[in-house]
Scaffold this active site. Sequence first.
Site, mmCIF file in Angstrom:
data_model
loop_
_atom_site.group_PDB
_atom_site.id
_atom_site.type_symbol
_atom_site.label_atom_id
_atom_site.label_comp_id
_atom_site.label_asym_id
_atom_site.label_seq_id
_atom_site.Cartn_x
_atom_site.Cartn_y
_atom_site.Cartn_z
ATOM 1 N N GLU A 1 0.831 -1.207 0.000
ATOM 2 C CA GLU A 1 0.000 0.000 0.000
ATOM 3 C C GLU A 1 0.865 1.257 0.000
ATOM 4 O O GLU A 1 0.542 2.243 -0.668
ATOM 5 C CB GLU A 1 -0.917 0.018 1.225
ATOM 6 C CG GLU A 1 -1.991 -1.047 1.200
ATOM 7 C CD GLU A 1 -2.874 -0.965 2.429
ATOM 8 O OE1 GLU A 1 -4.057 -0.627 2.262
ATOM 9 O OE2 GLU A 1 -2.364 -1.227 3.540
ATOM 10 N N TYR B 1 -14.290 26.446 -4.618
ATOM 11 C CA TYR B 1 -14.215 24.977 -4.732
ATOM 12 C C TYR B 1 -12.824 24.539 -5.152
ATOM 13 O O TYR B 1 -12.285 23.568 -4.630
ATOM 14 C CB TYR B 1 -15.192 24.433 -5.781
ATOM 15 C CG TYR B 1 -16.615 24.871 -5.678
ATOM 16 C CD1 TYR B 1 -17.250 25.023 -4.452
ATOM 17 C CD2 TYR B 1 -17.352 25.124 -6.829
ATOM 18 C CE1 TYR B 1 -18.574 25.415 -4.380
ATOM 19 C CE2 TYR B 1 -18.674 25.510 -6.762
ATOM 20 C CZ TYR B 1 -19.284 25.658 -5.538
ATOM 21 O OH TYR B 1 -20.590 26.039 -5.472
ATOM 22 N N LYS C 1 -12.097 3.854 0.716
ATOM 23 C CA LYS C 1 -10.937 3.052 0.295
ATOM 24 C C LYS C 1 -11.488 1.803 -0.403
ATOM 25 O O LYS C 1 -11.522 0.713 0.162
ATOM 26 C CB LYS C 1 -10.089 2.691 1.515
ATOM 27 C CG LYS C 1 -8.768 2.035 1.181
ATOM 28 C CD LYS C 1 -7.940 1.837 2.444
ATOM 29 C CE LYS C 1 -6.595 1.216 2.131
ATOM 30 N NZ LYS C 1 -5.776 1.046 3.358
#
Length: 125
Positions: free
Chosen positions: A22, A54, A100
């Site tokens: 990871e 934004y 995730k």
Amino acid sequence: MTDTIFITGLSIHARHGVLDHETEVGQRFVIDLELYTDLSESSRTDRLADTVSYSEVVATTTAAFKNTNYKLLERAAGAVADAILSHFPRIRAVKVTVHKPHAPIAAIFDDVGIMLTRSRHPTHG
């Protein structure tokens, strides 16, 4: 009264996680933001200076999320919340959701993640 600016589905490749692969290869994370603020002034003036940009929120979020590799999503989301509150004084509170979808879990699932809310001032309830 609290108004909300939201940004959903912000996809960021980062290297958060506990496992070696990871942190070496990384993976795609998806972030949703809810920014709690007062939009009464900008709803009357139609001026960007009276609200929160934004694009600046996205840039701040991306930098906070990617600049450090964290083991836990909780810490990565906390870094995003802290960065938003420190960079945008108009925002009273922020809800950060980090998805995730490719978490290394031995199961079939649609999504995993965390959601946290941080405010400039503690709420009483």
